[in-house]
Design an enzyme around this catalytic site. Sequence first.
Site, PDB file in Angstrom:
ATOM      1  N   LYS A   1      35.855 106.364  13.529  1.00 44.59           N
ATOM      2  CA  LYS A   1      35.710 105.678  12.022  1.00 44.59           C
ATOM      3  C   LYS A   1      34.803 106.753  11.022  1.00 44.59           C
ATOM      4  O   LYS A   1      35.032 107.037  10.217  1.00 44.59           O
ATOM      5  CB  LYS A   1      34.956 103.869  11.865  1.00 44.59           C
ATOM      6  CG  LYS A   1      36.086 103.357  11.949  1.00 44.59           C
ATOM      7  CD  LYS A   1      35.122 101.617  11.831  1.00 44.59           C
ATOM      8  CE  LYS A   1      36.680 100.751  12.265  1.00 44.59           C
ATOM      9  NZ  LYS A   1      35.516  99.191  12.919  1.00 44.59           N
TER      10      LYS A   1
ATOM     11  N   ILE B   1      36.043  96.438   2.730  1.00 44.66           N
ATOM     12  CA  ILE B   1      35.319  97.053   1.380  1.00 44.66           C
ATOM     13  C   ILE B   1      35.757  98.778   1.183  1.00 44.66           C
ATOM     14  O   ILE B   1      36.055  99.463   2.239  1.00 44.66           O
ATOM     15  CB  ILE B   1      33.937  97.789   1.711  1.00 44.66           C
ATOM     16  CG1 ILE B   1      33.095  96.348   2.711  1.00 44.66           C
ATOM     17  CG2 ILE B   1      33.136  98.428   1.371  1.00 44.66           C
ATOM     18  CD1 ILE B   1      32.435  97.189   3.398  1.00 44.66           C
TER      19      ILE B   1
END
Lengths: 421, 421
Positions: B199, B130
């Site tokens: 992340k 993504i």
Amino acid sequence: MSGNKQLTIGLFGFGVVGEGLYKVLQQTPSLNGEIRKVCIKHPDKQRNAPQELFTTDKDELLQDESINVIVEVIDDADAAFDIVKTALLNGKSVVSASKKMIAEHLPELLQLQQETGLPFLYESAACASIPVIRNLEEYYDNDLLHSIKAIVNGSTNFILTKIFEDKLEFATALKLAQDLGFAESNPKLDVEGYDAVNKWTFLLTHAYGIVTGTNEILFSGIQNIQLGDAKVAREKGYEIKLVAQAKKLSDGKVAAVVLPQFIAQQDPLTFVKNEYNGVVIESGFADKQFFYGKGAGSFPTASAVLSDISALRYDYKYEYKKLYHHQPAQLSSDFYLRVYISATDWAQLPKQELEWIEEWHSGQDRSYLGAVIHYSRLRNSDWWKQPGVSLILAPEAIIEPAELEKLRPVKSVAALETAEA
Amino acid sequence: MSGNKQLTIGLFGFGVVGEGLYKVLQQTPSLNGEIRKVCIKHPDKQRNAPQELFTTDKDELLQDESINVIVEVIDDADAAFDIVKTALLNGKSVVSASKKMIAEHLPELLQLQQETGLPFLYESAACASIPVIRNLEEYYDNDLLHSIKAIVNGSTNFILTKIFEDKLEFATALKLAQDLGFAESNPKLDVEGYDAVNKWTFLLTHAYGIVTGTNEILFSGIQNIQLGDAKVAREKGYEIKLVAQAKKLSDGKVAAVVLPQFIAQQDPLTFVKNEYNGVVIESGFADKQFFYGKGAGSFPTASAVLSDISALRYDYKYEYKKLYHHQPAQLSSDFYLRVYISATDWAQLPKQELEWIEEWHSGQDRSYLGAVIHYSRLRNSDWWKQPGVSLILAPEAIIEPAELEKLRPVKSVAALETAEA
């Protein structure tokens, strides 16, 4: 990289989108954007902004050298093209939301961008708030894009959702969409697929480097979809959506159509209800991505326009890499489609045009069949656009010529003749 | 704009990602990329590429002036940082997939990018396929980002899906994930939330200009989620996901946590099953966007690495606009969270730390309550991390201090004392 450039904006249009933009720019100094002048059509309307901001003379914007950005959010496609053209030739960057104008003038707009070297951004013109153009340009910028399919028209998706979920007849659903402001009082542009195919033309440019016109793409809208079709879809575990799609075939050409389609439950597009839009991109290492957001309405449009304005601060422009830096793809006219066709009358169904029939069903009010047909047979005929006939693609509808014989059923379905007798 | 630059690549790592990249680059001449040399750890392994391509000496890549791009897809975070640092200092652009390394060295990596002016791209390090970093950088590049919430770890999402849909116990679901290759043999990094918070640190940089460390973010994994919690969620019409989220508060600071959360049916994140990832962004004119794709696995990672390589042809680099061109936001420690807490034993539930209790339920095996608690109470304690205790956020969990009193129930739920008596 260039810095955080000061933008002095001339705005065409002060409807909900234009006024929204004006407010946000005022409240967000970090955007470095100031609206210098707004060109409107009706000077007598009450506006929520100082009187001196407005003019009806477009040259006050287009000829003002202190204005370096033109934003146009008006309805009239012809006027919009004149504005964009003059603005670019006068050295101004341009942001536009006019999908119809862009679809109709794409080759000229591409040439104007090349001539002037100026940015012309129009993210809001397709899927409003979803950054589909930006991602096709920047992220899916190589030639590894296998396919893209999308729900690009919020009005028709709203109507289909109501037909499907609330079991409304088409006319009732359309009326509801109009009452809620999701469809124009003249809904032909949305309902008959013109808006969707307009968007699809320039998305094909960003996806595959294809420069084409709406008359080169097989399309229809949802005007012929019946409640009975929704019933059949439900029985099969499907929904019906108006899907714009394109798929790279093994010969490198691209199959592209805009048609209603049965959508299976596991397909991300089933998640797209009401006025939302969604895009499924299959790329590179055979993986799927899904982008979803509001596709219609003033706020989503304004939001995308704002992101374009924001990008101009850094001199961002589309590079049309697949058109200029790669071998641009061509549209294919040699592929097959797996379709569902329903009709009030068997006689409306052109059996001789079909490769084969996979199933058929004859009922009191309506009959339908599932079949495979060559793309050109649809492209060159209009029996399937007649009142009483629905044409809906099956899931995974596009069949390559090389695949055809492998898929041909061993036993043909011949009962149709009997049913007619 | 710069042209279609020739990339001569030095690749670190030739596992599934590295080998996949090698193949695709060979088959796609338009990418203008050639792998000159591959640095590997184990020279004796059989490789599907010419012997002379490989070396175990990193300097053969890092000191080779003909190599202008270093791609590193190795597992070892410390070694990865050395490679990235040396490569940037030696004038090479870098693509990395090492989230742990980036999270641990973000300030140094930012400084190296500023010093050298060279691109350091790492789209594959968050949500694999993504394009979340690219969109935060380029499309949501102004300060109108209201909130972002995401499922960023595919392994835990796979386990939660199995607990939820197949009613497996945690340990059984984990075993299945390991058998299918969705979780490491040492699953601590995924399961206890370390991977997700890694992340989240650098996504916060791209979203809000925040530069922080994992120790500054309240986080946990899914290790304490019980089958009973899934049952309660189902009764309430929710699913449970491990959600990384951040929300801009009215004082301009950002509330950020990584915790399991109840997700309501209409939330796009419910669509994210198994090893997929999803991101919901709320921005500008209060509109939501949803991005969805495969978040774990070699192919999605390779696909994102490839897009980064592709972007280097045009000298693309992250500008960290919210950090350098706007006022960067700060993390807030003053907000409240609406939570669900379940425990084997009432005594484990610290009633005195809660603002109020909204519901409670006492059962044979387990008890639970719904309550509101100040962020700092969780941040500064660890009762909620103990075995037997599950902490799960309610939907729309973040409450601003100014909202608190408006939400306080008129009638307090006092029955907990009775239940204990």
